[in-house]
Motif scaffolding. Structure first.
Motif, short mmCIF file in Angstrom:
data_model
loop_
_atom_site.label_atom_id
_atom_site.label_comp_id
_atom_site.label_asym_id
_atom_site.label_seq_id
_atom_site.Cartn_x
_atom_site.Cartn_y
_atom_site.Cartn_z
N TYR A 1 0.85 -1.19 0.00
CA TYR A 1 0.00 0.00 0.00
C TYR A 1 0.88 1.23 0.00
O TYR A 1 1.85 1.32 0.75
N ARG A 2 0.57 2.19 -0.85
CA ARG A 2 1.35 3.42 -0.97
C ARG A 2 0.57 4.56 -0.37
O ARG A 2 -0.38 5.08 -0.97
N GLY A 3 0.95 4.97 0.82
CA GLY A 3 0.19 5.97 1.54
C GLY A 3 0.98 7.22 1.88
O GLY A 3 2.04 7.50 1.32
N ILE A 4 0.45 7.97 2.85
CA ILE A 4 1.05 9.22 3.29
C ILE A 4 2.19 8.97 4.27
O ILE A 4 3.25 9.59 4.20
N VAL A 5 1.96 8.07 5.21
CA VAL A 5 3.00 7.70 6.18
C VAL A 5 4.08 6.91 5.45
O VAL A 5 3.78 6.01 4.65
N ARG A 6 5.33 7.21 5.70
CA ARG A 6 6.42 6.48 5.04
C ARG A 6 6.39 5.00 5.43
O ARG A 6 6.09 4.65 6.57
N ASN A 7 6.76 4.17 4.48
CA ASN A 7 6.77 2.73 4.66
C ASN A 7 8.21 2.24 4.60
O ASN A 7 8.86 2.39 3.57
N VAL A 8 8.71 1.64 5.66
CA VAL A 8 10.10 1.20 5.69
C VAL A 8 10.37 0.12 4.65
O VAL A 8 11.51 -0.07 4.21
N GLU A 9 9.32 -0.60 4.24
CA GLU A 9 9.49 -1.71 3.29
C GLU A 9 9.44 -1.26 1.84
O GLU A 9 9.85 -2.00 0.95
N GLU A 10 8.88 -0.08 1.59
CA GLU A 10 8.85 0.46 0.24
C GLU A 10 8.79 1.99 0.36
O GLU A 10 7.72 2.58 0.41
N SER A 11 9.95 2.62 0.39
CA SER A 11 10.02 4.06 0.67
C SER A 11 9.61 4.91 -0.53
O SER A 11 9.26 6.08 -0.36
N LEU A 12 9.70 4.35 -1.74
CA LEU A 12 9.43 5.11 -2.97
C LEU A 12 10.38 6.30 -3.10
O LEU A 12 10.04 7.32 -3.69
N ASP A 13 11.57 6.16 -2.53
CA ASP A 13 12.57 7.24 -2.55
C ASP A 13 13.94 6.57 -2.67
O ASP A 13 14.32 5.77 -1.81
N SER A 14 14.68 6.92 -3.70
CA SER A 14 15.97 6.27 -3.95
C SER A 14 16.99 6.54 -2.86
O SER A 14 17.96 5.79 -2.70
N THR A 15 16.81 7.62 -2.07
CA THR A 15 17.75 7.92 -1.00
C THR A 15 17.46 7.14 0.28
O THR A 15 18.28 7.11 1.19
N LEU A 16 16.28 6.51 0.34
CA LEU A 16 15.87 5.76 1.53
C LEU A 16 15.72 4.29 1.15
O LEU A 16 14.68 3.87 0.62
N PRO A 17 16.76 3.48 1.37
CA PRO A 17 16.71 2.08 0.93
C PRO A 17 15.59 1.30 1.62
O PRO A 17 15.33 1.48 2.81
N ASP A 18 14.93 0.44 0.87
CA ASP A 18 13.85 -0.37 1.43
C ASP A 18 14.40 -1.40 2.41
O ASP A 18 15.42 -2.05 2.15
N ALA A 19 13.71 -1.54 3.53
CA ALA A 19 14.03 -2.61 4.47
C ALA A 19 13.27 -3.87 4.05
O ALA A 19 12.20 -3.79 3.45
N LYS A 20 13.83 -5.01 4.36
CA LYS A 20 13.15 -6.27 4.13
C LYS A 20 12.54 -6.75 5.44
O LYS A 20 13.15 -6.61 6.50
#
Length: 545
Positions: free
Chosen positions: A149-168
């Protein structure tokens, strides 16, 4: 990125390397970045000369970063935990858990139209507690796609930002079954948030001991952040600290299920970095703001030695460091993303001020430079009028307008989401009977015929009917922790989300009430907490308002 500029004046708790607290300062924001943080009497930065800062009368902190929360379950009230458990497997397959938690969620998550309401409701719950980053919600559609889900609150598993690496947060089967493969998987990613030794018995600790590949060679790396770690000893924490691995602490959930929490005194002495997570509402806090209070009480009762500043750091700069996001988030500094939470008032110790605050004191939440939740006088910058929220005698405005909004919540108000969830939960018995007559779920079918397709980061399929993937139960081909070939076979209850609802749900489900958005707006919360049989009395007493 938004082109607008903003300026907020108040006390600023920066959480930078010097742990600076500016008694009267202005946070100058351009687009989604902090341009400068300057004393209120200082000359504004270039380009802001004609802007008058909004005087908030409050204290700013970095947006709260939560490292563990099963958000999909956060519509449920506190579970009346029936007994003391020793490990995760004991409660996860028990009839009381299936009747009160997994059964209802198995039905609700697969009911058309409910998943969007869950996403909207739980995101609002985060915002009202000052949380700007949490774990994600996984969605499934009939065409055979799974995505975040792509929402307003940042998601550690999918940041949608190249500077913020996704956590697994899940481990593929190939890595879960082989120690060398698991170590290689660890080294491939900046952060793996993994359930580790949840429980208090020898079997729980064995999950950690099984990470030993050969004498003194361990499948542990700096990217590992273990969730819970209840069964670990000082020696185990020393091993984690030696490679700069970390942990996520969720004390309320630990106490409710197991009667005790991780040996945090040993973790601290070993030098393990500690972040926080509220876990989920059935056996944890409603939000990270409340979990901070739990941490403060446990710190006092158990004489752990943390300062209030240390505790605030767990939910800000330390959490950002565990994610490898600390270059851009976790503190209020020039050049970083503008994720902020404002607590009303500026008196007293700045760190204690946050830890004593409840939701009625949260006056503003900013994410990526945009105000998303605010009192009336701080709604400047809302792209619309905002949706009104009333609770505990307070009024707030929610800014849900987002040009990049996930299709499942486009146009969905919190009011409508609340009504949808309330109605569905009241009609659980009827919904369960209807679903019991359906054929096996698509997830089950794909698991059986090997045709499961998994796609992340890809746009939604047109007219897809998205439902919820329950992350407490493991989907096919994924694991919440390693299960090496040498381990004994798992009980069949573990991978419940791959089963048809009729098999998974109890024969009879009762109507349920929707959990309130806030602690302060829920008159039944503290009585329910006081009635929990496993929480030590000293902790209960310390949490009472």
């Amino acid at each position: 990125m938004q082109a607008s500029k903003r300026a907020y004046r108040g006390r600023v708790v920066q959480m930078d390397a010097a742990f600076s607290v500016l008694k009267d300062a202005v946070i100058w924001i351009e687009g989604n970045r902090i341009k400068a943080v300057l004393d209120a009497a200082a000359t504004p930065p270039q380009g802001f000369e004609h802007m008058t800062p909004i005087n908030t009368g409050g204290t700013f902190y970095p947006g709260l970063i939560e490292l563990h929360n099963h958000l999909g379950y956060d519509i449920l009230k506190l579970w009346d935990v029936p007994k003391l458990y020793c490990n995760r497997g004991q409660w996860q397959g028990s009839p009381p858990y299936q009747a009160g938690v997994s059964g209802p969620m198995g039905v609700l998550g697969k009911t058309p139209g409910v998943a969007p309401a869950i996403a909207r409701y739980t995101e609002a719950k985060c915002l009202m507690g000052g949380t700007t980053t949490s774990q994600g919600i996984t969605l499934f559609s009939a065409p055979g796609l799974m995505r975040q889900y792509r929402g307003i609150v940042r998601n550690v598993e999918e940041s949608l930002d190249s500077t913020l690496p996704d956590a697994k947060a899940r481990i593929p089967d190939y890595a879960a079954k082989d120690k060398d493969n698991f170590l290689g998987y660890l080294k491939d990613f900046p952060c793996l948030l993994m359930h580790l030794s949840e429980g208090i018995d020898a079997s729980a600790r064995k999950h950690f001991l099984d990470l030993e590949i050969s004498p003194n060679v361990w499948a542990i790396a700096a990217s590992l952040t273990g969730i819970h770690c209840n069964a670990l000893t000082r020696k185990d924490f020393d091993r984690l600290a030696a490679v700069r691995a970390g942990m996520v602490w969720s004390p309320l959930s630990n106490f409710m299920l197991y009667g005790q929490t991780a040996d945090i005194k040993s973790a601290r002495a070993a030098g393990v970095r500690i972040g926080l997570g509220s876990d989920w509402s059935p056996s944890g806090s409603k939000n990270l703001l409340h979990e901070l209070k739990v941490v403060r009480v446990v710190n006092s009762v158990q004489a752990l030695g943390f300062s209030d500043r240390d505790i605030v750091a767990m939910a800000t700069i330390v959490a950002a460091g565990l994610l490898r996001w600390d270059r851009y988030l976790g503190s209020i500094e020039a050049g970083k993303y503008a994720d902020l939470v404002l607590v009303r008032g500026k008196a007293g110790d700045a760190y204690e001020h946050l830890l004593k605050a409840d939701e009625t004191r949260i006056d503003l939440v900013v994410i990526d430079g945009l105000p998303r939740y605010a009192i009336k006088k701080l709604t400047a910058g809302f792209s619309g009028t905002g949706e009104v929220i009333s609770f505990a005698g307070e009024t707030r405005y929610l800014n849900l307008d987002d040009a990049n909004a996930d299709e499942i919540v486009a146009g969905l108000s919190l009011k409508v989401a609340t009504k949808t969830l309330s109605n569905a939960m009241k009609n659980l018995p009827t919904l369960a009977k209807k679903q019991a007559k359906l054929p096996p779920s698509p997830l089950m079918t794909m698991a059986m015929d090997g045709a499961r397709r998994r796609v992340f980061g890809q746009g939604p399929t047109p007219r897809a009917d998205w439902t919820l993937v329950l992350d407490q139960d493991e989907p096919p081909d994924e694991n919440l922790r390693p299960r090496f070939d040498s381990e004994a076979p798992l009980p069949g209850t573990i991978r419940m989300s791959a089963m048809p609802t009729a098999t998974k749900a109890p024969a009879v489900l009762k109507p349920l009430e929707l959990d309130e958005l806030t602690v302060t707006g829920d008159p039944g919360y503290y009585p329910a907490l006081a009635g929990q049989r496993n929480i030590p009395q000293a902790i209960k007493d310390g949490l009472q308002p």
